[in-house]
Design a protein around this motif. Structure first.
Motif, PDB file in Angstrom:
ATOM      1  N   UNK A 116       0.840  -1.191   0.000  1.00 62.28           N
ATOM      2  CA  UNK A 116       0.000   0.000   0.000  1.00 62.28           C
ATOM      3  C   UNK A 116       0.866   1.227   0.000  1.00 62.28           C
ATOM      4  N   UNK A 117       0.398   2.249   0.667  1.00 64.64           N
ATOM      5  CA  UNK A 117       1.093   3.532   0.625  1.00 64.64           C
ATOM      6  C   UNK A 117       1.585   3.878   2.022  1.00 64.64           C
ATOM      7  N   UNK A 118       2.892   4.176   2.123  1.00 68.02           N
ATOM      8  CA  UNK A 118       3.463   4.655   3.381  1.00 68.02           C
ATOM      9  C   UNK A 118       3.613   6.164   3.269  1.00 68.02           C
ATOM     10  N   UNK A 119       3.237   6.882   4.335  1.00 68.73           N
ATOM     11  CA  UNK A 119       3.356   8.334   4.259  1.00 68.73           C
ATOM     12  C   UNK A 119       3.705   8.914   5.618  1.00 68.73           C
ATOM     13  N   UNK A 120       4.298  10.116   5.563  1.00 67.08           N
ATOM     14  CA  UNK A 120       4.654  10.829   6.787  1.00 67.08           C
ATOM     15  C   UNK A 120       3.414  11.521   7.307  1.00 67.08           C
ATOM     16  N   UNK A 121       2.953  11.103   8.510  1.00 62.08           N
ATOM     17  CA  UNK A 121       1.716  11.682   9.058  1.00 62.08           C
ATOM     18  C   UNK A 121       1.902  13.151   9.406  1.00 62.08           C
ATOM     19  N   UNK A 122       3.144  13.565   9.679  1.00 67.81           N
ATOM     20  CA  UNK A 122       3.346  14.965  10.067  1.00 67.81           C
ATOM     21  C   UNK A 122       3.453  15.896   8.872  1.00 67.81           C
ATOM     22  N   UNK A 174       8.115  12.082   1.596  1.00 64.65           N
ATOM     23  CA  UNK A 174       6.916  12.045   2.417  1.00 64.65           C
ATOM     24  C   UNK A 174       6.044  10.829   2.107  1.00 64.65           C
ATOM     25  N   UNK A 175       6.224  10.252   0.914  1.00 57.57           N
ATOM     26  CA  UNK A 175       5.299   9.196   0.533  1.00 57.57           C
ATOM     27  C   UNK A 175       5.972   8.227  -0.434  1.00 57.57           C
ATOM     28  N   UNK A 176       5.730   6.934  -0.202  1.00 61.98           N
ATOM     29  CA  UNK A 176       6.244   5.938  -1.145  1.00 61.98           C
ATOM     30  C   UNK A 176       5.428   4.663  -1.036  1.00 61.98           C
ATOM     31  N   UNK A 177       5.368   3.870  -2.110  1.00 59.41           N
ATOM     32  CA  UNK A 177       4.633   2.617  -2.058  1.00 59.41           C
ATOM     33  C   UNK A 177       5.493   1.523  -1.425  1.00 59.41           C
ATOM     34  N   UNK A 178       4.976   0.905  -0.361  1.00 57.80           N
ATOM     35  CA  UNK A 178       5.692  -0.211   0.256  1.00 57.80           C
ATOM     36  C   UNK A 178       4.683  -1.059   1.022  1.00 57.80           C
ATOM     37  N   UNK A 179       5.175  -1.785   2.038  1.00 52.40           N
ATOM     38  CA  UNK A 179       4.243  -2.698   2.702  1.00 52.40           C
ATOM     39  C   UNK A 179       3.965  -2.293   4.145  1.00 52.40           C
ATOM     40  N   UNK A 180       2.935  -2.918   4.716  1.00 48.17           N
ATOM     41  CA  UNK A 180       2.486  -2.568   6.063  1.00 48.17           C
ATOM     42  C   UNK A 180       3.565  -2.896   7.090  1.00 48.17           C
ATOM     43  N   UNK A 186       8.101   1.792  14.958  1.00 44.66           N
ATOM     44  CA  UNK A 186       8.835   1.342  16.147  1.00 44.66           C
ATOM     45  C   UNK A 186      10.167   2.059  16.256  1.00 44.66           C
ATOM     46  N   UNK A 187      10.692   2.558  15.108  1.00 44.88           N
ATOM     47  CA  UNK A 187      11.934   3.332  15.146  1.00 44.88           C
ATOM     48  C   UNK A 187      11.676   4.787  15.510  1.00 44.88           C
ATOM     49  N   UNK A 188      10.379   5.126  15.707  1.00 43.03           N
ATOM     50  CA  UNK A 188      10.051   6.485  16.124  1.00 43.03           C
ATOM     51  C   UNK A 188       9.746   7.422  14.974  1.00 43.03           C
ATOM     52  N   UNK A 189       9.588   6.881  13.770  1.00 46.69           N
ATOM     53  CA  UNK A 189       9.270   7.740  12.626  1.00 46.69           C
ATOM     54  C   UNK A 189       7.746   7.889  12.508  1.00 46.69           C
ATOM     55  N   UNK A 190       7.276   9.097  12.240  1.00 44.85           N
ATOM     56  CA  UNK A 190       5.834   9.316  12.099  1.00 44.85           C
ATOM     57  C   UNK A 190       5.350   8.831  10.732  1.00 44.85           C
ATOM     58  N   UNK A 191       5.275   7.517  10.586  1.00 46.61           N
ATOM     59  CA  UNK A 191       4.904   6.929   9.303  1.00 46.61           C
ATOM     60  C   UNK A 191       3.671   6.053   9.485  1.00 46.61           C
ATOM     61  N   UNK A 192       2.727   6.185   8.570  1.00 50.04           N
ATOM     62  CA  UNK A 192       1.522   5.355   8.642  1.00 50.04           C
ATOM     63  C   UNK A 192       1.323   4.619   7.325  1.00 50.04           C
ATOM     64  N   UNK A 193       0.484   3.591   7.378  1.00 47.30           N
ATOM     65  CA  UNK A 193       0.203   2.777   6.206  1.00 47.30           C
ATOM     66  C   UNK A 193      -1.228   3.052   5.752  1.00 47.30           C
TER      67      UNK A 193
END
Lengths: 290, 355, 351
Positions: free
Chosen positions: C146-152, C233-239, C247-254
């Motif tokens: 799906x799509x990973x993106x920076x929530x901030x 800010x955004x790239x296609x990858x997996x959940x 878990x590494x502390x990055x504001x990233x959502x799927x």
């Protein structure tokens, strides 16, 4: 030469003259033959077997395709650029180290060799941090007005050159250091005494006498850059359209092994001929390096 | 004095250690001055400071009256002959000799003629196109000298120029160099640790020890009137005695030495404790056991060395020390080991130096 | 059971285990039986590395080892490399078992590099479309792309692959190289979105060309670096990567795209001439069990392939539902892979 001078073992047995050198060469020959020449022959056989039994379709495909010719040219220019950068940065450094009379020299050489201690992945990671759009180096270049807005070194040819030059620089420096160290410092003094400025003295004397080292170091750096895979693909991303990467893709992703073998045979042939030509160019007058 | 080279209290310190300590020296036009001393005495450092390879930490160096202390080597007018010769291994004999002329922008035709002249002068004809490694040691040395001479420098600097030659070649080469230097009226400084070499060809010798010049004088003066004990010991062979001045009058000075010797020296300005220098060849021997009066001593011959025209004897004195005596080749026949002798010498043969 | 057991007994047992393989394994034979059969033997499997490999080692491989006295280990190999190795070691396999994520199992079976999995009873619980009709391979996990993106950085979360073309995101987009499986699927999804698909890839290439200026990366580890640099800010990858980045502390959502989350099937198969096929079958059976499937879903967000497994509610919420998955035609993709890779190198990478 009389028989008395031939090597004898303790019992007075006369050994054939060729035997000692042959024995000395044996381990290297076995390793080189078994691990390089033999597989390379197998690879070559694979490359000239399409269509079977003997065919050169893969060579025609490679050489007839401007895309792959461009990959080849890009690879060779990468090798040339990295070699040039390493020479320009490496010679002064090696010269400085060779002329430094300090007990810290071994320690400094150890520091110079540091990049070799770090794995390609970790090193490339560090380069990402510096070369990405928000990385220090890219920001400096933009601030200095040397690069347009939005410019980044990551995923670019220049980025690959920088990252490869960094890791290969120690090989150049250490090779040149050994050679320059062996050049009598009084040769530079003599040149200066006869009216050459320090810079000219180095050019006219040291640089000439270091030819052998320059050749060896360049060849080392060149051959390792054109065959490098990990650093270019990590730092170069999609722009790393190079021979080694193409071989990897053909072998592992596309599974076209005859074509992969062809690319690697072409790379080897071109690398060897570049080495020969370069050797001729630089070795204008056959000067033994002392 | 018309000094081509002048050193004014030149020093070179590495941290607290002085390699060269306040050396002052003048070399006149056409003069050959030797810097003589044991290894580590600072002679080579001094020479390299004149060439500009080493920067002094104190003092000044003048070439033809110009202060060149801070002038880089390539703008100084010196011609150096290195101990290793430092011939450019990638250049031919002719190219080596032409090197300095090319750097000076001399016209090509002039370079050719000057190089040819130098090749003739240095007896290198026929070797022009050879590389240095194809030459003998003597030939290499001549190329090195020719390369330095061809640029007509204010001063020729020679760093142990004969040390890489074998004994026979060394002698003939140094005579040749001396002849050349005198014919061309070259101003030259040369560094050596070999006192015979210095005596043979130098106009003046600067004897160096521990970074300082102990004495600078003609070879004869250095030999006959050593100003310090070190100079006396370093130049030629010498018997050196510690002595104490016991009397002075207008006619001379009396001093008491070891083994009951009383020295009487010509008048001199000497302090209480002195070193008395007596050259071996100034001693006369006679058979006998009684030594009366000053400037005589009795002893027993214990070592004999025969050199043909000359011979040396060792005479053991009462206190166990040994007196070295040099004389004509018949000495060993006259005095066999074990014979009792009385040695005597003229007052004028004695030199007192600082203790 | 004594060490002097006669060979006749073993033969009889071997016959028995062949005859009633499925039932016997499911019933869980006495530990003594298993020990006698596998003790001291060693099985090696390829794996994908990372935390997923660690969980499988703990839950399945080590448990099997403890039960039988055998040694079962994994070596991390990317699917493509694993397949190259499988092919190179065709006659004398050093690895008994392979795990693939790029559909290599189909080619492997076609080239005769695999053998049927005999003795994994849970195979029958897996839907028919997730296993080979002849039993040569089976899906044990499903990755949802799906799509990973920076929530901030991105206020309104992406809902579609079309969001990659939002003007305000220009210069902040990255996507994986074609040799990365996700890069290939991204190309296919762009094609689908623009009226094409696996059998008509041109629209995909056309769309991807419009992303010129995006950063194209090869290494999976680059995802975190790119996000942490703040520039992408955004790239296609997996959940799973989104979870790890979090878990590494990055504001990233799927985000699951409207067009469907391309499913990557994680498969297992047994190398043709492996001497440890029976052991491999039991390991595969373990991978299909509830304990393994739930642990993997919890730790790395790889969805279960076994419909009988009930995920706890909290885990179920993070794993894409079957109806959210876009099932790609892997056969078509694999067949076209060389041509697309070549074309991609020319049209997209060349810049």
């Amino acid at each position: 030469m009389g028989g008395a001078l031939e090597p004898r073992d303790r019992r007075g047995l006369i050994l054939p003259k060729w035997l000692p050198p042959a024995l000395l060469l044996l381990p290297a020959a076995l390793v080189f033959g078994g691990l390089f020449v033999w597989p390379q022959l197998g690879l070559f056989a694979t490359s000239v077997a399409s269509p079977p039994p003997i065919g050169f379709a893969t060579y025609q495909r490679f050489l007839g395709d401007s895309f792959y010719v461009a990959v080849l040219v890009r690879t060779l220019s990468l090798g040339a650029c990295v070699t040039l950068v390493c020479l320009i940065c490496g010679f002064p450094l090696a010269f400085f180290l060779a002329r430094l009379e300090s007990r810290w020299v071994p320690f400094l050489i150890m520091i110079v060799s540091f990049p070799l201690w770090v794995s390609a992945v970790v090193r490339s990671f560090a380069w990402m941090v510096l070369l990405l759009r928000n990385g220090l180096v890219s920001i400096w270049l933009r601030d200095a007005g040397l690069a347009p807005a939005g410019f980044q070194l990551m995923y670019s040819f220049a980025g690959i050159v920088i990252a490869l030059a960094q890791v290969l620089l120690p090989l150049m420096v250490i090779t040149l250091y050994a050679v320059i160290k062996g050049i009598d410092r009084d040769l530079e003094n003599a040149a200066m005494n006869l009216g050459a400025s320090p810079g000219r003295a180095v050019c006219l004397v040291t640089l000439r006498l270091a030819r052998g080292g320059i050749f060896a170091g360049s060849l080392l750096v060149f051959s390792l850059s054109i065959s490098a895979f990990a650093t270019p693909s990590l730092v170069g991303g999609a722009t790393a359209q190079l021979m080694a990467v193409a071989i990897y893709e053909q072998t592992l992703e596309i599974n076209d092994w005859p074509f992969a073998a062809t690319i690697s045979a072409i790379l080897l042939a071109i690398a060897l001929s570049v080495a020969l030509v370069y050797g001729r160019l630089i070795d204008g007058r056959n000067v033994p390096v002392r | 004095m018309n000094a081509e080279v002048e050193l004014r209290t030149v020093s070179k310190a590495y941290g607290d250690a002085y390699a060269v300590d306040r050396v002052s020296l003048e070399v006149a036009r056409g003069e050959l001055v030797a810097l003589l001393g044991p290894s580590g005495c600072g002679k080579t450092t001094t020479l390299r400071m004149v060439a500009g390879f080493v920067e002094p930490t104190g003092g000044a160096i003048l070439l033809r009256g110009q202060d060149v202390t801070r002038v880089p080597p390539h703008r100084r007018d010196t011609g150096m002959v290195f101990q290793s010769y430092a011939l450019f291994p990638h250049l031919t004999v002719a190219e080596n000799i032409a090197f300095g002329l090319k750097r000076r922008g001399v016209a090509r035709t002039e370079i050719r003629s000057r190089v040819a002249t130098m090749i003739g002068l240095m007896r290198l004809s026929g070797l022009e196109q050879r590389l240095p490694r194809q030459l003998s040691g003597g030939q290499q040395q001549r190329v090195a000298v020719g390369r330095a001479l061809v640029i007509n420098p204010a001063v020729i600097l020679l760093d142990e120029p004969f040390s890489n030659l074998d004994a026979q070649l060394r002698e003939s080469t140094r005579e040749e160099l001396r002849r050349l230097q005198q014919e061309l009226r070259l101003t030259a400084m040369f560094v050596t640790h070999d006192q015979a070499e210095a005596m043979a060809i130098a106009d003046r010798i600067a004897v160096m020890n521990k970074g300082r010049i102990e004495q600078i004088d003609t070879p004869a003066a250095v030999y006959h009137h050593p100003r310090t004990r070190f100079v006396a010991g370093f130049i030629g062979r010498a018997n050196i005695f510690d002595a104490e001045v016991i009397a002075r009058d207008p006619a001379g000075v009396a001093a008491r030495g070891p083994a009951g010797i009383t020295f009487v020296l010509p008048q001199g300005d000497h302090p209480g404790r002195i070193a008395v220098v007596l050259r071996p060849e100034a001693i006369r021997l006679a058979a006998g056991t009684d030594a009366h009066g000053p400037n005589t001593v009795a002893g027993v011959v214990d070592v004999v060395a025969f050199y043909g025209a000359t011979a040396q004897l060792g005479v053991k004195l009462a206190d166990g020390s040994r007196l070295l005596v040099e004389g004509s080749g018949d000495l060993p026949q006259r005095f066999a080991p074990g014979s009792a002798v009385v040695a005597s010498w003229a007052a004028s043969a004695l030199v007192a130096s600082a203790a | 059971m004594s060490a002097s057991t006669s060979s006749r007994t073993i033969n009889r047992r071997a016959l028995f285990s062949l005859a009633g393989a499925a039932g016997a394994a499911a019933a869980g034979l006495s530990p003594a039986f298993a020990q006698a059969q596998f003790r001291g033997r060693e099985l090696v499997s390829s794996s994908f590395g990372g935390p997923g490999m660690e969980i499988m080692q703990r839950v399945v491989f080590d448990a099997f080892g403890a039960r039988t006295g055998a040694r079962a280990t994994q070596v991390p190999l990317l699917s493509a490399q694993a397949f190259a190795r499988m092919r190179a070691e065709k006659d004398n396999p050093q690895l008994d078992m392979y795990m693939f994520s790029g559909g290599q199992e189909v080619t492997a079976k076609a080239e005769g590099l695999t053998q049927p999995i005999v003795g994994a009873s849970r195979m029958s619980q897996i839907p028919a479309n997730l296993r080979d009709p002849d039993g040569h391979w089976v899906v044990w996990g499903v990755i949802a792309e799906g799509i990973l993106y920076r929530t901030d950085k991105i206020a309104n979360p992406p809902t579609s692959y079309a969001d990659f073309f939002r003007p305000e995101l220009q210069g902040h987009i990255a996507f994986p190289h074609i040799t990365n499986g996700y890069g290939m699927d991204f190309l296919v999804m762009l094609a689908r979105m623009n009226g094409g698909g696996e059998r008509n890839i041109d629209p995909g290439f056309e769309a991807m060309k419009r992303l010129r200026g995006a950063s194209i990366f090869r290494a999976p580890t680059d995802v975190q670096t790119l996000f942490s640099q703040g520039d992408i800010w955004m790239l296609p990858y997996d959940a799973a990567t989104a979870v790890r980045s979090n878990r590494m502390g990055l504001p990233v959502a799927f985000a699951t795209p409207r067009e469907g989350a391309p499913a990557v099937f994680l498969t297992a198969c047994i190398a043709k001439n492996s001497r440890n096929a029976e052991m491999a079958a039991q390991i595969i059976d373990g991978l299909l069990g509830a304990e393994s499937q739930i642990a993997i879903a919890r730790e790395v967000v790889w969805g279960p392939s076994n419909p009988t497994v009930q995920l706890p509610a909290d885990i179920a919420a993070t794993v894409a539902r079957p109806d959210q998955l876009a099932v790609l035609d892997r056969d078509a993709i694999n067949a076209a892979r060389p041509q697309w890779a070549e074309r991609w190198n020319r049209e997209i990478a060349g810049g």
